[in-house]
Design an enzyme around this catalytic site. Sequence first.
Site, PDB file in Angstrom:
ATOM      1  CG  HIS A  81      -0.562   0.308   2.497  1.00 43.35           C
ATOM      2  ND1 HIS A  81      -0.265  -0.653   3.431  1.00 43.35           N
ATOM      3  CD2 HIS A  81      -0.317   1.491   3.099  1.00 43.35           C
ATOM      4  CE1 HIS A  81       0.124  -0.074   4.551  1.00 43.35           C
ATOM      5  NE2 HIS A  81       0.108   1.228   4.373  1.00 43.35           N
ATOM      6  CG  ASP A 218       0.286  -4.030   2.777  1.00 41.47           C
ATOM      7  OD1 ASP A 218       0.840  -3.538   1.782  1.00 41.47           O
ATOM      8  OD2 ASP A 218      -0.503  -3.394   3.506  1.00 41.47           O
ATOM      9  CB  SER A 637       2.746   1.730   6.441  1.00 40.22           C
ATOM     10  OG  SER A 637       1.496   1.328   6.877  1.00 40.22           O
TER      11      SER A 637
HETATM   12  N1  ARG Z   1      -4.618   0.358   7.461  1.00 40.39           N
HETATM   13  C1  ARG Z   1      -3.306   0.394   6.867  1.00 40.39           C
HETATM   14  C2  ARG Z   1      -2.745   1.808   6.980  1.00 40.39           C
HETATM   15  O1  ARG Z   1      -3.254   2.585   7.706  1.00 40.39           O
HETATM   16  C3  ARG Z   1      -3.333  -0.108   5.472  1.00 40.39           C
HETATM   17  C4  ARG Z   1      -4.031   0.751   4.461  1.00 40.39           C
HETATM   18  C5  ARG Z   1      -4.022   0.276   3.045  1.00 40.39           C
HETATM   19  N2  ARG Z   1      -5.015  -0.777   2.787  1.00 40.39           N
HETATM   20  C6  ARG Z   1      -6.319  -0.574   2.442  1.00 40.39           C
HETATM   21  N3  ARG Z   1      -7.075  -1.615   2.296  1.00 40.39           N
HETATM   22  N4  ARG Z   1      -6.865   0.611   2.272  1.00 40.39           N
HETATM   23  O2  ARG Z   1      -2.175   2.436   6.180  1.00 40.39           O
HETATM   24  N1  GLU Z   2      -1.101   1.245   7.582  1.00 41.96           N
HETATM   25  C1  GLU Z   2      -0.530   2.321   8.330  1.00 41.96           C
HETATM   26  C2  GLU Z   2       0.436   3.180   7.526  1.00 41.96           C
HETATM   27  O1  GLU Z   2       0.264   3.354   6.363  1.00 41.96           O
HETATM   28  C3  GLU Z   2       0.063   1.783   9.554  1.00 41.96           C
HETATM   29  C4  GLU Z   2      -1.032   1.412  10.413  1.00 41.96           C
HETATM   30  C5  GLU Z   2      -1.165   2.326  11.582  1.00 41.96           C
HETATM   31  O2  GLU Z   2      -1.745   3.414  11.480  1.00 41.96           O
HETATM   32  O3  GLU Z   2      -0.624   1.893  12.597  1.00 41.96           O
HETATM   33  O4  GLU Z   2       1.338   3.798   8.046  1.00 41.96           O
END
Ligand code: ARG
Ligand code: GLU
Length: 702
Positions: A81, A218, A637
């Site tokens: 991502h 990921d 991330s």
């Molecule tokens: N929750 C993770 C973060 O905050 C992954 C986000 C990307 N994935 C998604 N399905 N939108 O960045």
């Molecule tokens: N998916 C998040 C990012 O893009 C990390 C998840 C979180 O917020 O801890 O940094």
Amino acid sequence: MVSGCALSFAAGPFVEADEGMWLPSLISGRIADMQSKGFHLEAKDIYDINQASLKDAVVLFGRGCTGEVISPEGLLLTNHHCGYGQIQKHSSVEHDYLKDGFWAMSRDEELPNKGLTVSFLERMDDVTEVVLKGYDTSMSEDERNAIVSRNSAVLIKKATEGGNGLRATVESLYYGNQYFIFIYKEFQDVRLVGAPPSSIGKFGGDTDNWMWPRHTGDFSIFRIYADKDNNPAAYSEDNVPYRPKRYFSISTKGVSEGDFTFVYGFPGRTQEYIHSDGIRYLENIGDPEKIKLRTLKLDIQKKYMSSSQKVRIQYSSKNASVANSWKKWQGEVRGLAKMHTADRKSAYEAEFEKWAAGTEYEGITSKLAGLYREIEPYSMAYDFYTETARSIELARFAESIAALYRAGNFNKSRIEETAGTFFKDYYLPIDKETFISMMEQFGKKLPEDLKPDYFTDEMQRHGSAEKWAEELFSKSVFTDIETVSRLEETDSSAVMNDPAVQYGRRFSEWFNESIRPEMTRLNNELLLMYRTYMKGQMEFAQASGRGTDQFYPDANLTLRVAYGKVSGYSPADGIDYLPHSTIQGIMEKDNPDIFDYNIPQRLRDLYASGDYGRWAGESGSVPVCFIATNHTTGGNSGSPVINADGELVGINFDRVWEGTMSDLEFDPDVCRNIALDIRYVMFTIEKIGNASYLFDEMSFSR
Ligand code: ARG
Ligand code: GLU
């Protein structure tokens, strides 16, 4: 159960268990605790400016993710991502790398990415004294800011004199009680090497996002290039793979419940020392209103994306970013409510005030409360403005072209390039419907006296948001790549009077004239109060015998260490979660009829034949993800998840939903980071990507 004295301290800044995002240069203050929890290395292995240390294998990826170097030839891991924008830019219906994945089979096939940078931290230093030179407490906040910027500029200039990609920032910590300079070496030639298909890299999509148990692969792979002298350089065919000072070796032995782990990366933003009324705004107004607006946007996007593959590619990245915060805020609101964070903070503030009587801190918490009352309407206006008018794609694009004219900077090829990028991923019906829906909400939700006259007039003139959209989208020249490409220098007044340009301009004038000044004034006051309150909280902790070594500065996208252990949790009564997931779970979720769960046939076949190569865990299955108690946030991330011996065991990519309030309050019972097991990464590279030639440059340890 709410508040009460016994509970009150828990909502104060008194670190429990594995909470904390620590500054690497001060890690010697934590190393004994880290070692007592199982870490085998020394502080200088984490951060050292005289010789290579782990910090030299960690990068800020772009301006919002982390990455880690895993070979002497600049090979870099981050999340799928995080590389999504790049993967998407190289994709078309013919070469759909999002859908099918991408694997360079040789260096020649690695794909350059304009605008993408990675930054290595060279060093960080406390520069508080220099930054505040010339300041005394009788000065206003504006004068202070001016002094801080002036002194910082001098420091930055000096730190980057050597050129060669040096970049520096001066950052405030603890609301300006402290300042640090961060000096980076920034590389500009970063090429895409590999990415799994989204059916692996984004497996579970937004349904599984922020959730445990998780089965998302990921990750994506890049390579850093440098000039012949190993220095940063703009993309060139002559560049060569960067030779890093340090890279991670990869451990294939995995981790189990209770094992020490540490996450080394760039967390973006936390507010752990915030006043109870700051929590109340977020929990009761800010988050819920933004969630509602985004639900509407997501429904519109979904409708069009599900009926066209082209639109699905065009909006995949935009959709993911809208959905991501939308879901996080929901978890955050629930977590705050469940923990009674606001009430417990109030109880802590009452204790604080008892102690503060007769000191310079007396009354500070009620002053903060007063400021929150004053700023609330402006915060709301800000939230609505950014989520509605500012999110209309057409208006943003029109503004970017108008800006060229305004700057007297007419340049045909620049316009064509901007238009090309914009229209590649633009689908007008989505934008138009979003416009209608957002303007309706803006009209309904914002108090009358906060709205711009422009908005009220336009709504009156057209009778409805729909009619307004009808006119704006049919009259604007910016809806069509042909008309945009025909723009000439002499069209300046037509551009300035274009309804899409007007729309953006009138809204931003309203914001800049009616909202921003008062909001900035109040924010400055808040900041000033917080600076004092922060200092007071530390003195209070000291005076109450708790000491101050548990304080850590809020995240601000600077390099931090978070450490903890692999650990399951109980999300609700009657449920206990294990700390790892395996390929078995992917098969259980597999469903060809559901886009997010439709895995590649190849993966089904590998599972059926049990062809896992050397990547199976002790259970005989391939480990996929694990969770641990490391305190992380957005920006982490792609961060390396490191074992007790400093080896790479995983890539951080998420947190569990029940724990997303950790940006405001960390609950050791349920706050968990989610990591991708490095063995699933290797399995995917070898068995799905057929790119095991990459292993030759990596170093593995058992
Ligand atoms: N929750 C993770 C973060 O905050 C992954 C986000 C990307 N994935 C998604 N399905 N939108 O960045
Ligand atoms: N998916 C998040 C990012 O893009 C990390 C998840 C979180 O917020 O801890 O940094």
